[in-house]
Every structure is written in C-alpha cells, then in structure tokens.
Enzyme design. Sequence first.
Site, mmCIF file in Angstrom:
data_model
loop_
_atom_site.group_PDB
_atom_site.id
_atom_site.type_symbol
_atom_site.label_atom_id
_atom_site.label_comp_id
_atom_site.label_asym_id
_atom_site.label_seq_id
_atom_site.Cartn_x
_atom_site.Cartn_y
_atom_site.Cartn_z
ATOM 1 N N LYS A 1 1.940 -0.496 15.305
ATOM 2 C CA LYS A 1 3.378 -0.528 15.563
ATOM 3 C C LYS A 1 3.870 -1.761 16.334
ATOM 4 O O LYS A 1 5.074 -2.011 16.401
ATOM 5 C CB LYS A 1 3.791 0.726 16.362
ATOM 6 C CG LYS A 1 3.777 1.987 15.527
ATOM 7 C CD LYS A 1 4.970 2.025 14.593
ATOM 8 C CE LYS A 1 4.822 3.030 13.478
ATOM 9 N NZ LYS A 1 4.620 2.485 12.151
ATOM 10 N N TYR B 1 4.115 6.434 10.311
ATOM 11 C CA TYR B 1 3.339 5.251 9.925
ATOM 12 C C TYR B 1 4.190 4.253 9.140
ATOM 13 O O TYR B 1 4.151 3.056 9.410
ATOM 14 C CB TYR B 1 2.112 5.683 9.111
ATOM 15 C CG TYR B 1 1.027 4.640 9.051
ATOM 16 C CD1 TYR B 1 0.064 4.552 10.050
ATOM 17 C CD2 TYR B 1 0.964 3.721 8.007
ATOM 18 C CE1 TYR B 1 -0.923 3.585 10.015
ATOM 19 C CE2 TYR B 1 -0.017 2.742 7.957
ATOM 20 C CZ TYR B 1 -0.960 2.689 8.958
ATOM 21 O OH TYR B 1 -1.944 1.727 8.928
ATOM 22 N N HIS C 1 0.837 -1.209 0.000
ATOM 23 C CA HIS C 1 0.000 0.000 0.000
ATOM 24 C C HIS C 1 0.869 1.254 0.000
ATOM 25 O O HIS C 1 1.914 1.292 0.647
ATOM 26 C CB HIS C 1 -0.911 0.020 1.240
ATOM 27 C CG HIS C 1 -2.119 -0.852 1.095
ATOM 28 N ND1 HIS C 1 -3.223 -0.741 1.887
ATOM 29 C CD2 HIS C 1 -2.398 -1.850 0.218
ATOM 30 C CE1 HIS C 1 -4.130 -1.629 1.517
ATOM 31 N NE2 HIS C 1 -3.649 -2.322 0.519
ATOM 32 N N PRO D 1 -3.289 -0.466 19.146
ATOM 33 C CA PRO D 1 -3.042 -0.868 17.753
ATOM 34 C C PRO D 1 -3.282 0.206 16.705
ATOM 35 O O PRO D 1 -3.038 -0.023 15.524
ATOM 36 C CB PRO D 1 -4.020 -2.041 17.561
ATOM 37 C CG PRO D 1 -5.073 -1.851 18.591
ATOM 38 C CD PRO D 1 -4.440 -1.153 19.744
HETATM 39 C C1 PHB Z 1 -5.110 -4.816 10.927
HETATM 40 O O1 PHB Z 1 -5.320 -5.747 11.719
HETATM 41 O O2 PHB Z 1 -5.221 -4.986 9.712
HETATM 42 C C2 PHB Z 1 -4.755 -3.474 11.446
HETATM 43 C C3 PHB Z 1 -4.697 -3.252 12.802
HETATM 44 C C4 PHB Z 1 -4.367 -1.994 13.272
HETATM 45 C C5 PHB Z 1 -4.096 -0.984 12.374
HETATM 46 C C6 PHB Z 1 -4.130 -1.214 11.019
HETATM 47 C C7 PHB Z 1 -4.464 -2.461 10.558
HETATM 48 O O3 PHB Z 1 -3.783 0.258 12.819
#
Ligand code: PHB
Length: 393
Positions: free
Chosen positions: A297, A385, A72, A293
């Site tokens: 990270k 990010y 992405h 989450p």
């Molecule tokens: C995911 O599980 O795909 C996921 C979890 C937390 C995020 C982004 C993606 O910040």
Amino acid sequence: MRTQVGIVGAGPAGLTLGRLLEQAGIESVILESRSRAYVEHRIRAGVLEQRTVDLLNGAGVGERMAREGIVHHGVELQFDGERHRIPLSDLTGGRTIVIYGQTEVVKDLIAARLATGSPLLFEVDHVAVADLDSDRPAISFTHGGVSQELECDVVAGCDGFHGICRDVIPPGVLRYFDKEYPFGWLGVLAAVAPSSEELIYASNDRGFALHSMRSPEVSRFYLQVAPKEDIAEWSDERIWEELRARLETVSGWTLSTGPVLEKGITAMRSFVTEPMQFGRLFLAGDAAHIVPPTGAKGLNLAAFDVTVLTRALSAWYGSGDASLLDGYSQACLHRVWRAQHFSWWMTTLLHTFDHYDAYDRRLQESYLDYVCSSVAASTTLAENYVGLDMPDH
Ligand code: PHB
Ligand code: APR
C-alpha cells in the site's frame, strides 16, 4: 528563489505532487538530497492499485507503464501445502492491479519533469524549513556548494520516514502512532522468469515468503527474517534454499532460480502521524505514515495524499478557499487508517511470530482457511488489495 510550492523529496510522493501541480498550473520546486541515479535505482515495491494507475495515466506519465506493466486479476495465498487463488477482479467488479516497479514510476516522473524544465534539484544538502506558521515559509539549502533560500507559499514535506520536515513541527503538535514488527523482509531481485503467473503470498512455519515479479525475465522475492539480520549471512545459495523450503511446499511445483541482481533487508513497521500538517507545511507519503509492505500500500497511499493536496491547493489558489487545505489531514487519514489496518492484518495473517504457541498457529491456519474459502472473507482481502473506493472526509 521563489515558488508557490516548495517540495522536499523526490520520491513517488514529491514527484507525483510536482506533476499534478504542474497540470493544475501551480509552480513548484523539488529539492532532493540524493542523486538522480540513487533515486532511480532504489528498489521498492511494485504493485499499483487501479486508481494509482488511473492517476499516473491522467498525469500523462503512463505510457511506458501501459507497455511494460503486467495486469493481474488475482493473487495466490499458500499454506499447509496448498495454494488458493483469490480472484481479485471477480470479487471487485473487474478491478485489477498492475505490476510495475516503483523505481520505474520514479524514472517516468523524473523524465516528465525534466522534459518540461520545471525545477528539480538533486544532491541538495543542509535542507532546513522555517517560518511555517507565517504566510511566507522558506526552505534553505545548499546546492553545488552554494547556499540558497527558497521562499514559498506552502511547503510539501515529501521527504520520507527519515526526512526532516516532520521534525520541524513544534513538540506537542503531532501525535504519533506506531508498531514495530519482530521481523524484517529480505528482498531479492533475480534475473529469472517468474515461476508463477500471479503473486504468491506463502505462510510457512519457517517464516513468510513472497514470490513477486517485475517482468517476464525478472522476479522479485521476499523472505521473513529477523529484524537485525545481517545480509552478509545470506549468500545467494542460502536465499534460494530458503525460498525453496518455504515456497516449494505444493506438490509438483518448482521454483526456477537465476542470478541475484540485488538483495537487501528492510525493517517492518507501521507508523502514522496526526495531523499531517502544521501551518503552511503539509506532509505526504512516508513522511506522514508508513505501512509494512505486505499489503503493497505504501506508494498507493502516497499517490492518494498528493491527489488530495493538489485538489486543496487548486481550490486555494483558484478562489482563496482554504477549507480543503484545512481539512487535508482529515481527508487523508481516513484512507491512511484503512490501509494501516489492512497492512497490519495481512502481516499478522501471514507471518510467524516467535511468541505464538501451537494454539495461536492453529488460529492463524483457521483464519487463512476462512479467507480462502469464504466469499465474504476473500472479498475483504480483494477489495482492500485492489484499493477501496472511499469518500474523502
Ligand atoms: C513487490 O515488490 O513486488 C511486492 C512487494 C510487496 C507486496 C507485493 C509485491 O506485498
Ligand atoms: N532533503 C531533501 N530530500 C530528502 C531529505 C531532505 N532532508 N530527506 C529525505 N529526502 C528524500 C529521500 O532521499 C527520498 O528520495 O525524500 C525522498 C522520500 O521518498 P520515499 O522515501 O520514497 O517516500 P515517498 O515519496 O513518500 O514514497 C512513498 O515509497 O518508501 C516507499 O514504501 C514506500 O511506497 C512507498 C513510497
């Protein structure tokens, strides 16, 4: 039994460490309390920073990730009925993220370990660590009903937030920093094609929602819920209804739904222990620090810790130089705190808080607007990010 590095825990931290040590010619034994099936099916996050991807490729476990991972170049922030793209790659000199489930990373690492025949024991019980302040620390455990003792040069505590290693450190040595958030995330895995090309982080008066994905056929969603929410209260219908209410605020866009494969609720917390070591014990990953989450990270930090630890152990075994081992915590904590701040920042930017009044909410909207409209502010989001380049101190 005797080994060089005794690793407690076969999550991403322990398994990656085992693999890196193997490449460096250092022996290890990995002890895991759960079964292989449990570890391989535990659903966790799925965003890999480029540096984590590079690390896994360098460790020779990137083949399936290269085939199945989805690259992405941006993420979407949604608020006030509009979606705003943060062009991650454009803002970071071409860096990308890869969507590949942590579960899949774990499966690949386990397969690689078993292929080389290096010891990895599942379903061990009564794990206890002793003599950390001597030069012969030991791990005792039972496996298949038989009590065993593993003598090591060093112990790596990779046993997650609820593990036992951190608690073996005598009182007064560690300092804890933590923050609990007044909400949790309800995570949902569904057999439906993603309704968006990129991840959508949505701020909504009903609460935060995230649209993520795992493959062209499988989507992953999260809903901000009360921290002690009972999953039994969340039928599949209610989940879809709430996801629609929070995500379908952009005109013309609809959410595709499908069978729910898995759902569960996780508490949101930030936590750091300082230092991350005591005598011959080195903590890595969630055993030493956790992040909410929102910034994705957790796994990336664990990967960084074990890279630093491998480098330090290689120097120590290679030339007897203990300076990198001595500086392990400091080298990790610099990045740990940056990720702590970023995760807290993303969390407070996007979630609703019960104690917010109308003024606080307007401030949050103004800040979201600024992050999406200013190149400087969106670059702050983007560079954190995709993963910052930071010197190891
Ligand atoms: C995911 O599980 O795909 C996921 C979890 C937390 C995020 C982004 C993606 O910040
Ligand atoms: N003995 C042996 N193994 C143990 C023990 C114990 N006493 N206690 C816990 N474990 C195991 C757990 O069963 C788990 O498999 O340690 C492992 C720790 O793995 P994780 O919790 O996945 O932690 P870590 O490897 O540090 O990975 C960090 O995982 O939790 C996510 O979001 C987090 O992405 C981050 C990443």
